[in-house]
Design a protein around this motif. Sequence first.
Motif, PDB file in Angstrom:
ATOM      1  N   TYR A  82      44.106  74.174  61.293  1.00 16.68           N
ATOM      2  CA  TYR A  82      43.131  73.606  59.899  1.00 16.68           C
ATOM      3  C   TYR A  82      43.982  73.081  58.689  1.00 16.68           C
ATOM      4  O   TYR A  82      43.638  72.067  58.319  1.00 16.68           O
ATOM      5  N   LEU A  89      44.876  64.777  56.640  1.00 21.43           N
ATOM      6  CA  LEU A  89      44.155  64.257  56.273  1.00 21.43           C
ATOM      7  C   LEU A  89      44.190  63.529  54.609  1.00 21.43           C
ATOM      8  O   LEU A  89      43.876  62.436  54.638  1.00 21.43           O
ATOM      9  N   ILE A 139      36.491  64.019  73.026  1.00 14.34           N
ATOM     10  CA  ILE A 139      35.602  64.567  72.099  1.00 14.34           C
ATOM     11  C   ILE A 139      36.057  64.268  70.434  1.00 14.34           C
ATOM     12  O   ILE A 139      35.176  64.151  69.620  1.00 14.34           O
ATOM     13  N   THR A 143      33.424  62.756  68.146  1.00 10.30           N
ATOM     14  CA  THR A 143      33.137  63.671  66.627  1.00 10.30           C
ATOM     15  C   THR A 143      33.423  62.655  65.326  1.00 10.30           C
ATOM     16  O   THR A 143      32.603  62.593  64.704  1.00 10.30           O
ATOM     17  N   VAL A 147      30.595  61.592  62.929  1.00 12.24           N
ATOM     18  CA  VAL A 147      30.794  61.934  61.539  1.00 12.24           C
ATOM     19  C   VAL A 147      30.625  60.849  60.406  1.00 12.24           C
ATOM     20  O   VAL A 147      29.993  60.718  59.533  1.00 12.24           O
TER      21      VAL A 147
ATOM     22  N   MET B 142      36.624  76.072  58.880  1.00  5.85           N
ATOM     23  CA  MET B 142      36.445  74.971  59.357  1.00  5.85           C
ATOM     24  C   MET B 142      35.511  74.220  58.474  1.00  5.85           C
ATOM     25  O   MET B 142      35.833  73.098  57.934  1.00  5.85           O
ATOM     26  N   TYR B 145      37.288  73.521  55.248  1.00  4.00           N
ATOM     27  CA  TYR B 145      38.392  72.367  55.416  1.00  4.00           C
ATOM     28  C   TYR B 145      37.748  70.957  55.657  1.00  4.00           C
ATOM     29  O   TYR B 145      38.239  69.825  55.227  1.00  4.00           O
ATOM     30  N   PHE B 146      36.834  70.811  56.710  1.00  2.00           N
ATOM     31  CA  PHE B 146      36.361  69.627  57.182  1.00  2.00           C
ATOM     32  C   PHE B 146      35.182  69.102  56.736  1.00  2.00           C
ATOM     33  O   PHE B 146      34.413  68.343  57.326  1.00  2.00           O
ATOM     34  N   THR B 149      29.075  69.063  58.306  1.00  3.10           N
ATOM     35  CA  THR B 149      28.673  68.017  59.459  1.00  3.10           C
ATOM     36  C   THR B 149      29.684  67.924  60.447  1.00  3.10           C
ATOM     37  O   THR B 149      29.184  68.207  61.707  1.00  3.10           O
ATOM     38  N   PHE B 150      30.981  67.907  60.178  1.00  2.00           N
ATOM     39  CA  PHE B 150      32.115  67.666  61.172  1.00  2.00           C
ATOM     40  C   PHE B 150      32.102  68.892  62.104  1.00  2.00           C
ATOM     41  O   PHE B 150      32.208  68.791  63.273  1.00  2.00           O
ATOM     42  N   VAL B 153      29.219  68.951  64.554  1.00  2.00           N
ATOM     43  CA  VAL B 153      29.047  67.775  65.342  1.00  2.00           C
ATOM     44  C   VAL B 153      30.399  68.228  66.490  1.00  2.00           C
ATOM     45  O   VAL B 153      30.033  68.307  67.569  1.00  2.00           O
ATOM     46  N   LEU B 154      31.592  68.670  65.800  1.00  2.00           N
ATOM     47  CA  LEU B 154      32.654  69.132  66.744  1.00  2.00           C
ATOM     48  C   LEU B 154      32.198  70.347  67.772  1.00  2.00           C
ATOM     49  O   LEU B 154      32.375  70.150  68.947  1.00  2.00           O
ATOM     50  N   TYR B 157      29.992  68.962  70.560  1.00  2.00           N
ATOM     51  CA  TYR B 157      30.663  68.349  71.713  1.00  2.00           C
ATOM     52  C   TYR B 157      31.383  69.133  72.320  1.00  2.00           C
ATOM     53  O   TYR B 157      31.734  68.796  73.484  1.00  2.00           O
TER      54      TYR B 157
END
Lengths: 151, 176
Positions: A82, A89, A139, A143, A147, B142, B145-146, B149-150, B153-154, B157
Amino acid sequence: MDKKQGDQSLQRSTYLKALRKSSFSFLAISPLLLGVVGLAGLFQAVVTPKMIATLFGGNVVIDILIGTLTGGSAAGNPVVSYLLGGELLKQGVSLYAVTAFIISWVTIGLIQLPAEVEVFGGRFTLYRNILAFAFTILIATLTAFTVQVLA
Amino acid sequence: MKKQDKISENEDKAFAFRGKYLLLIVLITYGLFFIGNSQVAQLALYNSGNILMKILPVLLVVVLFTALFNFLLPSRQVAKHLGRESGLKGWLWVLIAGVVSHGPMYVWYPLLEDLRSQGMKDAFIVVFFASRTIKIPLLPLMIDYFGLTFTLVLSFYLLVGALIQGLLIELLYPEI
């Protein structure tokens, strides 16, 4: 009363036997586990986060593949993925690639492949890892796309 | 077969260390690093020690878990709940087990191998490994960090993907 006590002591001895058996199977597999742990420690010492970051070039499709491969060959706590993913990112690496990176970090284990083959057999390991590889890409793509649509 | 019979039968298997060659190769690699670049070797050794300390408690739990499984579930029960005739319940149990399981993948190998030898189907091992990407204790991190929503969704899936991978494994080699 005696019968109940007898049953209890029989159950206890059966459980102890089961415990002995499971302890022995772990003892038997300990060289395998130690080998994997040694490889993971070595990987962490040799491959730095900076090295991983330099691999991404900007092409989304290639970066997803790189994300999957680097995540799959990395070892360590998912928290590290992470943290690294967040850094990637910030450096402009796409969400597609970063998502692939954090998924494959857990589901694909190049370092533990020898152990997986030894325990589950070559055929199972091959099928499982091919599926994990394909699904990581699928995936990650779904994803990141979802998003972006939702945002 | 009675529990006791099953356990004593399994006990009869000859004890043998596994992964000796892997460990030997790793030890030789460490040796080479110590000769070539001792700083890296020391760091690697330190990292490995750290990993080992972290997985030891998980290993202990898995040993107790394996014993408990053997004690409570005779082979036929394992085959019934985690084998071919397990139905939808089996899929859901394995999915949940994967999500709540802690530690690295390899600490779970012995338990899964044991259950597999008693009739657990391969598709469930695939589902277990695939669903492990979702780590409940790490979800807040998580999200941090992201984003929420991410994460949602992740996770969605990943769960669906884990089940599909299990189904695909059954299609790919149905004889197992």
